[in-house]
Design a protein around this motif. Structure first.
Motif, PDB file in Angstrom:
ATOM      1  N   ARG A 179       0.834  -1.209   0.000  1.00  0.00           N
ATOM      2  CA  ARG A 179       0.000   0.000   0.000  1.00  0.00           C
ATOM      3  C   ARG A 179       0.864   1.253   0.000  1.00  0.00           C
ATOM      4  O   ARG A 179       0.547   2.241  -0.672  1.00  0.00           O
ATOM      5  N   SER A 180       1.963   1.189   0.751  1.00  0.00           N
ATOM      6  CA  SER A 180       2.880   2.330   0.760  1.00  0.00           C
ATOM      7  C   SER A 180       3.522   2.522  -0.607  1.00  0.00           C
ATOM      8  O   SER A 180       3.634   3.648  -1.109  1.00  0.00           O
ATOM      9  N   SER A 181       3.926   1.417  -1.242  1.00  0.00           N
ATOM     10  CA  SER A 181       4.558   1.496  -2.564  1.00  0.00           C
ATOM     11  C   SER A 181       3.586   2.038  -3.598  1.00  0.00           C
ATOM     12  O   SER A 181       3.967   2.847  -4.466  1.00  0.00           O
ATOM     13  N   ALA A 182       2.335   1.589  -3.514  1.00  0.00           N
ATOM     14  CA  ALA A 182       1.333   2.065  -4.470  1.00  0.00           C
ATOM     15  C   ALA A 182       1.124   3.572  -4.323  1.00  0.00           C
ATOM     16  O   ALA A 182       0.948   4.291  -5.320  1.00  0.00           O
ATOM     17  N   ALA A 183       1.151   4.053  -3.098  1.00  0.00           N
ATOM     18  CA  ALA A 183       0.984   5.491  -2.862  1.00  0.00           C
ATOM     19  C   ALA A 183       2.174   6.275  -3.408  1.00  0.00           C
ATOM     20  O   ALA A 183       2.016   7.366  -3.960  1.00  0.00           O
ATOM     21  N   ILE A 184       3.384   5.724  -3.256  1.00  0.00           N
ATOM     22  CA  ILE A 184       4.567   6.385  -3.814  1.00  0.00           C
ATOM     23  C   ILE A 184       4.446   6.478  -5.328  1.00  0.00           C
ATOM     24  O   ILE A 184       4.693   7.525  -5.940  1.00  0.00           O
ATOM     25  N   ALA A 185       4.053   5.355  -5.945  1.00  0.00           N
ATOM     26  CA  ALA A 185       3.925   5.331  -7.401  1.00  0.00           C
ATOM     27  C   ALA A 185       2.861   6.305  -7.886  1.00  0.00           C
ATOM     28  O   ALA A 185       2.987   6.908  -8.956  1.00  0.00           O
ATOM     29  N   ALA A 186       1.795   6.469  -7.082  1.00  0.00           N
ATOM     30  CA  ALA A 186       0.711   7.368  -7.465  1.00  0.00           C
ATOM     31  C   ALA A 186       1.004   8.818  -7.134  1.00  0.00           C
ATOM     32  O   ALA A 186       0.248   9.715  -7.527  1.00  0.00           O
ATOM     33  N   GLY A 187       2.097   9.083  -6.418  1.00  0.00           N
ATOM     34  CA  GLY A 187       2.461  10.445  -6.069  1.00  0.00           C
ATOM     35  C   GLY A 187       1.747  10.993  -4.852  1.00  0.00           C
ATOM     36  O   GLY A 187       1.856  12.180  -4.559  1.00  0.00           O
ATOM     37  N   THR A 188       1.027  10.138  -4.114  1.00  0.00           N
ATOM     38  CA  THR A 188       0.334  10.573  -2.886  1.00  0.00           C
ATOM     39  C   THR A 188       1.240  10.236  -1.703  1.00  0.00           C
ATOM     40  O   THR A 188       1.037   9.239  -1.007  1.00  0.00           O
ATOM     41  N   ALA A 203       1.573   7.381   1.607  1.00  0.00           N
ATOM     42  CA  ALA A 203       2.634   6.367   1.618  1.00  0.00           C
ATOM     43  C   ALA A 203       3.210   6.161   3.002  1.00  0.00           C
ATOM     44  O   ALA A 203       3.729   5.082   3.308  1.00  0.00           O
ATOM     45  N   ARG A 204       3.113   7.164   3.867  1.00  0.00           N
ATOM     46  CA  ARG A 204       3.681   7.052   5.213  1.00  0.00           C
ATOM     47  C   ARG A 204       2.761   6.281   6.167  1.00  0.00           C
ATOM     48  O   ARG A 204       3.227   5.642   7.104  1.00  0.00           O
ATOM     49  N   THR A 238       2.202   0.987  14.112  1.00  0.00           N
ATOM     50  CA  THR A 238       1.575  -0.341  14.067  1.00  0.00           C
ATOM     51  C   THR A 238       2.458  -1.315  13.299  1.00  0.00           C
ATOM     52  O   THR A 238       2.557  -2.494  13.660  1.00  0.00           O
ATOM     53  N   TYR A 239       3.089  -0.837  12.236  1.00  0.00           N
ATOM     54  CA  TYR A 239       4.015  -1.677  11.477  1.00  0.00           C
ATOM     55  C   TYR A 239       5.155  -2.152  12.387  1.00  0.00           C
ATOM     56  O   TYR A 239       5.541  -3.333  12.374  1.00  0.00           O
ATOM     57  N   VAL A 240       5.690  -1.240  13.183  1.00  0.00           N
ATOM     58  CA  VAL A 240       6.780  -1.584  14.099  1.00  0.00           C
ATOM     59  C   VAL A 240       6.314  -2.645  15.096  1.00  0.00           C
ATOM     60  O   VAL A 240       7.036  -3.610  15.391  1.00  0.00           O
ATOM     61  N   VAL A 265      12.694   1.250   7.134  1.00  0.00           N
ATOM     62  CA  VAL A 265      13.650   2.361   7.227  1.00  0.00           C
ATOM     63  C   VAL A 265      13.955   2.925   5.844  1.00  0.00           C
ATOM     64  O   VAL A 265      13.913   4.138   5.612  1.00  0.00           O
ATOM     65  N   GLU A 266      14.289   2.033   4.904  1.00  0.00           N
ATOM     66  CA  GLU A 266      14.671   2.481   3.569  1.00  0.00           C
ATOM     67  C   GLU A 266      13.473   3.030   2.793  1.00  0.00           C
ATOM     68  O   GLU A 266      13.629   3.959   1.991  1.00  0.00           O
ATOM     69  N   GLN A 267      12.287   2.465   3.021  1.00  0.00           N
ATOM     70  CA  GLN A 267      11.122   2.983   2.307  1.00  0.00           C
ATOM     71  C   GLN A 267      10.756   4.373   2.809  1.00  0.00           C
ATOM     72  O   GLN A 267      10.362   5.232   2.011  1.00  0.00           O
ATOM     73  N   LEU A 268      10.895   4.615   4.107  1.00  0.00           N
ATOM     74  CA  LEU A 268      10.670   5.966   4.622  1.00  0.00           C
ATOM     75  C   LEU A 268      11.710   6.941   4.079  1.00  0.00           C
ATOM     76  O   LEU A 268      11.392   8.099   3.764  1.00  0.00           O
TER      77      LEU A 268
END
Length: 775
Positions: A74-83, A87-88, A94-96, A154-157
């Motif tokens: 979901r985060s990757s899709a948001a990055i690709a869509a420019g939102t 993405a954050r 919760t992920y942690v 970490v790297e995606q953020l």
């Protein structure tokens, strides 16, 4: 279980709503419901007592993996869509928490979860060539998977921040262009160059971590390593256009003091970097040039555009007629890249490779007498390798060394500072006998020649164990399932087993990564009690041939049933004499009668005739001994089925003695050990002792005592032996892993000693009714 349940009182996100495939009957109670629009998840509490089976852990791990992957996707899709703000969100606290909870499960089970069978095991699954053991994805360390989930966040953020900053800066750059602000546009272009480099670095690191995650079978969406390709690539393409528009063109020239060079020699290269329209003072911010010389990166001191560098080819660098020299400006430097060649040939130097192989540390079954131990290496054992690789006395670092025996590639090791050291695992595809282990370094297009070394190796033949079941399905087809392992319980993947019905071949099934096989065949007419033979011929392998014949039954294959009806701690009721294992429709065998005799001789347990065991009490569900993943354990099914079978008919003679029944149980334990099913061996050994010693514990409640309560109230001799056996039983019955052969042997020997404590006495069936053995 020794679980830190304080850590494992986890918050599981929408377990029931997302369809967590926990086995039938397992209980997960949600404490609240949350509106669908809310991204936060309901609190779900797990009862630790309900998760005492590997199947539960597998399902729970799969859910955590699926949840974490979904958040990353979901985060990757948001990055690709420019939102970018969207993405954050999936990577919040919760992920942690999810990663922490997943890490707890990994620590308890010792595994990261089921691994993807399609890569690199797809050929073996489809009946293709066997994959060498050391190259399989199941070598993945569980800690690496946990770290991959942590570092991916970490790297995606970092990528999100770099992309966000790039977008904002690009907007400012375009505004400067529109305003005719050339100086401002150049400054923004340099900032964008640095940010584009940050995007590139974060993307490369993400690909590395995500490739680990993609190896998990629970990751069933598009490969995470590929999900972000479009956006970073788009940024790099846009940045290249900006460089061409804003940065100064450059010209590189270079000469050398020799016309050839090898990996043990050096050549001096002198050159100049010039710019077409750049003020001279701009060189004051550049004190070194990032150059690539024949593919090797170097930082070279520069003085007003002039440089001198000594170059010695790496032994693994390519052989060329002219050395390429490329200038790749550091991020933010307003230069365009350029390149040239130097008329110097790179020649190959002769390489020398040495090899030594050690098989002494390979596994030897301690269950065999010392004089039965053989030299060499067998299937699944590791071969310790050492050696050196030099080129004219220069150590060669990072060279891939390929290990082969005949047509079988065992794997590849890499040299470190010229030293070769590591282990490889012997696959089944190397036939038993004398062989030559060959190590090879390919020098094609490299600055060293090809080299090889050999070592003589003895490959031993391994005993095998085969378990199979066959049922007639509702459609009248034949469903067959089973497991192929070595005698020590090592799974044998990627091997064919042939199936015949009443002597007629009906199909071939290939074993999976765990040595298991299952398939529904359509041979035509299938009748109950027909004979099904499953065989493995071991052709062109180091494994013994083996076959087992079973009778067709109606119903379902127990080995194909995932889960049980509820997950409370199960109890086994003993109420009479032992019924024979040998349930209709199932069979188990192992390939060497001599090994069976040596096991029985060691334990002082002799083979009884079938008539001494009695008749079958009906079909039993068998555990595969891969943890406790079957419907019930074999010990539980066998013991619980003895209640009715033990009741003597009128005129049937005297009741069997407790020692006779205990010996029968110990005989079955010996059989399980001989076939590599170590957990079952320990459970049956304990059951034999508990049956024999139950009268030594006073009180009417003795029958229902747990294993440790029974130990605490035991007043007979050899309490140390009973304590040891009780602890071994607990490990086998409740531990997350399969116990070793040595542990099972110790349990059987201890049980044998304890069984000598009491004389044979008629068994009181009423007293035995309700005796609880926890499994």
């Amino acid at each position: 279980m020794n679980v830190d349940w304080a850590r494992l009182c986890v918050l599981v996100a929408l377990v029931c709503c997302v369809g967590l495939a926990v086995a039938a009957g397992s209980s997960i109670a949600t404490s609240s419901t949350v509106p669908a629009a809310n991204d936060s998840d309901p609190v779900v509490h797990l009862d630790p007592a309900e998760y005492d089976d590997d199947g539960d852990y597998d399902s729970l791990q799969a859910w955590f993996i699926d949840d974490l992957e979904d958040r990353l996707q979901r985060s990757s899709a948001a990055i690709a869509a420019g939102t970018i703000d969207d993405a954050r969100v999936p990577l919040d606290e919760t992920y942690v928490e999810r990663v922490d909870q997943y890490e707890t499960l990994v620590a308890e089970t010792g595994a990261a979860g089921e691994l993807d069978e399609a890569d690199p095991l797809s050929e073996a699954q489809a009946g293709g060539p066997e994959t060498p053991l050391e190259t399989r994805s199941d070598d993945l360390e569980p800690a690496d998977v946990v770290d991959a989930f942590e570092q991916t966040r970490v790297e995606q953020l970092a990528l999100i921040e770099a992309v966000d900053s790039y977008d904002d800066t690009e907007t400012a750059y375009e505004q400067a262009i529109d305003d005719g602000n050339e100086a401002g546009a150049l400054e923004h272009a340099r900032e964008l160059d640095t940010l584009a480099a940050d995007v590139d670095v974060a993307t490369e690191r993400l690909a590395e971590h995500r490739s680990v995650i993609d190896a998990l079978a629970a990751v069933d969406g598009p490969a995470l390593a590929e999900s972000l390709a479009d956006r970073p690539q788009s940024i790099q393409e846009r940045q290249e256009t900006i460089r061409e528009a804003q940065f100064a063109p450059t010209t590189l020239t270079a000469t050398a003091d020799a016309d050839s060079v090898g990996p043990t020699e050096t050549v001096t290269i002198t050159g100049t970097l010039e710019t077409a329209s750049e003020p001279a003072e701009s060189w004051t911010e550049i004190d070194s040039l990032p150059l690539e010389i024949n593919g090797e990166s170097q930082s070279v001191a520069v003085d007003d555009g002039t440089f001198t560098v000594s170059y010695q080819p790496d032994p693994l660098s390519p052989t060329v007629d002219e050395i390429p020299v490329q200038y790749r400006p550091a991020p933010g430097i307003p230069h365009q890249k350029t390149e040239t060649t130097v008329p110097v040939a790179v020649d190959a130097a002769p390489a020398t490779l040495s090899l030594d192989a050690d098989t002494d540390h390979g596994y030897q079954p301690s269950s065999l007498p010392d004089d039965d131990l053989e030299s060499g290496v067998a299937y699944g054992e590791r071969i310790g390798l050492s050696g050196t690789l030099t080129a004219k006395n220069r150590s060669v670092d990072g060279a891939p060394v390929t290990l082969t025996i005949g047509d079988t590639t065992l794997g590849t090791l890499e040299t470190e500072s010229g030293t070769l050291e590591g282990d490889i695992v012997l696959p089944a595809s190397v036939p038993a006998g004398e062989h030559e282990l060959i190590a090879t370094v390919d020098g094609t297009d490299r600055a060293i020649t090809s080299a090889s070394a050999t070592h003589d190796l003895t490959v031993r033949e391994s005993e095998t164990a085969l378990y199979s079941e066959a049922v007639r399905t509702d459609d009248g087809d034949l469903a067959v399932a089973g497991t192929l392992t070595t005698l020590e319980g090592t799974p044998v993947p990627g091997q064919p087993v042939a199936v015949t019905l009443e002597g007629t071949p009906v199909g071939t099934i290939w074993t999976d990564a765990g040595g298991q096989f299952s398939e529904t065949l359509s041979p035509g007419s299938v009748a109950v009690d027909q004979q099904v033979t499953v065989s493995y011929d071991g052709t062109n392998t180091n494994l013994n041939e083996i076959a087992v014949t079973t009778s067709v039954t109606d119903g379902q294959l127990p080995t194909l049933v995932a889960g049980v009806d509820g997950w409370p701690r199960l109890a086994v009721v003993l109420a009479g004499a032992l019924a024979v294992l040998g349930a209709a429709g199932s069979g188990i065998w192992y390939s060497s009668s001599s090994v069976r005799r040596r096991f029985r001789s060691r334990f002082g347990v002799g083979r009884k005739s079938k008539s001494q065991f009695g008749s079958s009490a009906g079909a039993a569900t068998h555990s595969t001994d891969e943890g406790h993943s079957g419907e019930t354990s074999l010990a539980q099914s066998t013991l619980s089925s003895t209640v009715e079978a033990a009741e003597p008919d009128s005129g049937s003679g005297p009741a069997p003695t407790s020692s006779t029944k205990s010996d029968d149980l110990l005989e079955q334990a010996d059989d399980r050990l001989s076939s590599g099913r170590t957990n079952e061996a320990v459970e049956l050994a304990y059951a034999a002792v508990r049956l024999q010693l139950h009268t030594t514990v006073a009180g009417e409640t003795a029958q229902s005592l747990t294993h440790w309560e029974f130990y605490e109230r035991y007043t007979g001799p050899q309490t140390d032996d009973l304590e040891l056996l009780t602890s071994l039983y607990e490990r086998a019955a409740f531990g997350p892993a399969t116990v070793t052969v040595e542990t099972a042997e110790e349990a059987l020997l201890t049980a044998q000693a304890l069984l000598k404590l009491t004389d044979d006495k008629p068994v009181d069936l009423d007293a035995l009714d309700g005796l609880v053995i926890e499994t």
